[in-house]
Design an enzyme around this catalytic site. Structure first.
Site, PDB file in Angstrom:
ATOM      1  N   LYS A 110       0.901  -1.265  -0.157  1.00 55.49           N
ATOM      2  CA  LYS A 110       0.049   0.013  -0.027  1.00 55.49           C
ATOM      3  C   LYS A 110       0.790   1.254   0.103  1.00 55.49           C
ATOM      4  O   LYS A 110       0.524   2.270  -0.546  1.00 55.49           O
ATOM      5  CB  LYS A 110      -0.835   0.004   1.137  1.00 55.49           C
TER       6      LYS A 110
ATOM      7  N   LYS B  44     -18.744   8.481  20.043  1.00 53.33           N
ATOM      8  CA  LYS B  44     -18.529   7.650  18.508  1.00 53.33           C
ATOM      9  C   LYS B  44     -19.483   6.526  18.570  1.00 53.33           C
ATOM     10  O   LYS B  44     -20.322   6.371  17.670  1.00 53.33           O
ATOM     11  CB  LYS B  44     -16.960   7.261  18.183  1.00 53.33           C
TER      12      LYS B  44
ATOM     13  N   ASN C 221     -22.956   5.962  16.197  1.00 51.08           N
ATOM     14  CA  ASN C 221     -23.093   5.288  15.040  1.00 51.08           C
ATOM     15  C   ASN C 221     -24.141   4.269  15.590  1.00 51.08           C
ATOM     16  O   ASN C 221     -24.984   3.772  14.656  1.00 51.08           O
ATOM     17  CB  ASN C 221     -21.903   4.212  14.933  1.00 51.08           C
TER      18      ASN C 221
ATOM     19  N   GLY D 102     -24.526  -1.374   6.324  1.00 52.29           N
ATOM     20  CA  GLY D 102     -23.518  -2.225   6.317  1.00 52.29           C
ATOM     21  C   GLY D 102     -22.357  -1.498   6.249  1.00 52.29           C
ATOM     22  O   GLY D 102     -22.387  -0.225   7.160  1.00 52.29           O
TER      23      GLY D 102
ATOM     24  N   CYS E  39     -18.300   0.004   9.435  1.00 49.84           N
ATOM     25  CA  CYS E  39     -18.422   0.430  11.004  1.00 49.84           C
ATOM     26  C   CYS E  39     -19.830   0.164  11.580  1.00 49.84           C
ATOM     27  O   CYS E  39     -19.654  -0.402  12.625  1.00 49.84           O
ATOM     28  CB  CYS E  39     -18.664   2.046  10.853  1.00 49.84           C
TER      29      CYS E  39
END
Ligand SMILES: NC(=O)c1ccc[n+]([C@@H]2O[C@H](COP(=O)([O-])OP(=O)(O)OC[C@H]3O[C@@H](n4cnc5c(N)ncnc54)[C@H](O)[C@@H]3O)[C@@H](O)[C@H]2O)c1
Length: 483
Positions: free
Chosen positions: A35, A221, A225, A274, A277
């Site tokens: 990467k 956080k 979510n 989906g 997360c």
């Protein structure tokens, strides 16, 4: 300010490019050598709007890529940890990557730094990071640990980072707070928005800066979510009731969303959430609650509704086609949402896998996610198309599984001619049923009554399925409209 970012994935890479855009000197570290090589050659390893432009603008200038942590940390004021926190088999967040980075950072410190959790982590992780760093020889006064959760959405990640609603700084002392305030100052002061070369975006008001304790930031956080996932499952559950009574979910969403206490965002029925997360963060938040002695059963139900939504959709396809074995289906969308090549936990892949198990033959198209999907889907029973029309060619029905913008503006005439039968089952409600019916389609969507073709198009014998050559009416079962 000099900044190191460990982890160059969807979050680390976007954060690095955006922090360089704000004027900082950023070094992005990853232990994936391939990467880093690609990034150093100017190749952008993920599909994300505006990211190629930002990387090209700042690479080898204010933005560097390396596998070597020591060099990246040298003289950095802050090190952001942006590595993955996947689910363990028990549903907890696997914190081993964060722990490994904490250890490495402790052994490489060359002066005071703020260690910033950018990864999504369970509450109290900052205590563990601190403990691991101390155990690995970091002097207590040489670092602070802060939490700065990331709220970007794949597909609009760069704009989300540069034009955020809020910036959450979870800090337990003034020294680390000052460093984080300085990092985000170009956004919080509005200086960035006055620049002519900024990434274009709309700004109604400056981002709110929310300063909290580190543990509150960690919770913000997970709770954000979990709340958004709840909103998605809630509206999908309401859509199921709409289908049962013949109401229209889009009208219902309009009515609910106009209440300013609720809002229109995330009230979009579909085949479920989906991505990398929501599913994992929901499980991790449940695990955190369990460990604290609270049974967060609401979240269990949110996941259950989400899984059930996939099965509902496959039932809908069955309702439109009667039998599935041997049926040829065009599929539009493999990514978990439009605008990204990310297929992690993609509901589209879930549907495709279920349909392959039913014996369907699938020809799929996605503007960006085909290669990633090909790597994880079974090889038999599926082929990949070069355009939406290629996916639809001679298919018994077309399924829309991802909300890519281009899928909402298809040439309907061309599409209908390509299909063997003019049946569209839309898992994202991208079309108005009346428009689809007027264009000659049998159109099934989520939470709305099915629309029948106003003028069913005769199927040309040359391209029709050999099973019912010349048939003019789609093979829809008598009970299909009610599911
Ligand atoms: N993807 C999103 O939309 C999103 C949004 C907000 C928050 N998050 C959170 O951010 C975190 C990262 O997510 P992502 O989607 O960017 O993950 P990702 O898998 O795309 O990237 C993680 C990167 O970390 C690297 N890495 C792992 N261990 C390393 C180590 N020891 N040293 C250096 N590099 C290492 C991996 O090689 C990989 O490139 C997760 O906690 C996720 O929950 C993700």
């Amino acid at each position: 300010m000099r900044i190191a970012i460990v982890g160059s994935g969807y979050v680390g890479l976007v954060a690095a490019a955006c922090l360089a855009e704000l004027g900082h000197e950023v070094t992005c570290v990853d232990n994936d050598v391939a990467k880093i090589d690609l990034l150093n050659q100017g190749v952008v390893p993920i599909h994300e709007e505006c990211l190629p432009e930002l990387l090209a603008k700042h690479r080898n200038n204010r933005l560097r890529f390396t596998c070597e942590l020591r060099g990246a940390l040298a003289k950095a004021a802050a090190v952001f940890i942006a590595v993955g926190t996947p689910s363990t088999e028990q549903g907890e967040a696997d914190m081993s990557y964060v722990e490994a980075v904490s250890r490495e950072v402790a052994r490489t410190l060359d002066g005071y730094k703020v260690v910033v959790e950018k990864s999504t982590v369970p509450v109290l992780t900052h205590d563990w990071v601190r403990r691991v760093m101390l155990l690995n020889g970091a002097p207590p006064e040489s670092f602070d640990v802060a939490s700065n959760p990331e709220f970007l959405r794949e597909g609009t990640a760069v704009r989300d980072f540069l034009y955020p609603d809020r910036i959450v700084l979870g800090v337990d002392n003034q020294r680390s707070a000052a460093v984080l305030h300085e990092i985000y100052e170009p956004l919080t002061s509005g200086r960035y928005y006055q620049r002519e070369d900024r990434v274009p975006g709309a700004i109604d008001q400056l981002p709110a800066v929310i300063v909290t304790s580190a543990k509150s930031a960690e919770l913000i956080k997970h709770a954000s979510n979990a709340f958004l996932a709840t909103k998605v499952s809630f509206i999908n559950a309401v859509a199921n009731v709409c289908e049962a009574v013949g109401a229209d979910i889009e009208q219902v969403c309009q009515g609910i969303g106009a209440d300013s206490r609720i809002g229109r965002k995330f009230l979009y029925p579909g085949i479920g959430y989906g991505g990398s997360c929501f599913p994992k963060d929901l499980k991790a938040f449940q695990a955190v609650a369990r460990e604290c002695g609270y049974d967060f059963r609401l979240l269990e139900e949110v996941s259950r509704v989400n899984h059930e939504q996939l099965r509902n959709f496959v039932r809908k396809v069955k309702g439109a086609l009667w039998t599935l074995r041997g049926k040829k289906l065009g599929v539009l969308g493999l990514a978990f949402k439009g605008g990204t090549d990310d297929v992690r936990e993609s509901p589209a892949l879930g549907v495709v896998e279920m349909l392959l198990r039913e014996g369907c033959e699938i020809r799929a198209y996605d503007p960006a996610a085909t290669e990633r999907a090909r790597a994880v889907l079974p090889q038999n029973g599926i082929s990949y198309a070069s355009s939406p029309y290629d996916a639809a060619q001679d298919a018994d029905a077309l399924l829309i599984l991802t909300d890519w913008k281009e899928f909402a503006t298809l040439d309907l005439e061309r599409l209908r001619k390509a299909l063997a039968y003019p049946i569209v089952v839309d898992g994202r409600n991208l079309y108005d049923p009346a428009t689809m019916s007027g264009a000659g389609f049998i159109y099934c969507s989520i939470g709305r009554a099915d629309a029948l073709a106003e003028k069913p198009a005769p199927v040309e014998p040359s391209k029709s399925s050999p099973r019912i050559a010349g048939d003019t009416v789609a093979p829809i079962s008598p009970g299909a409209q009610a599911f």
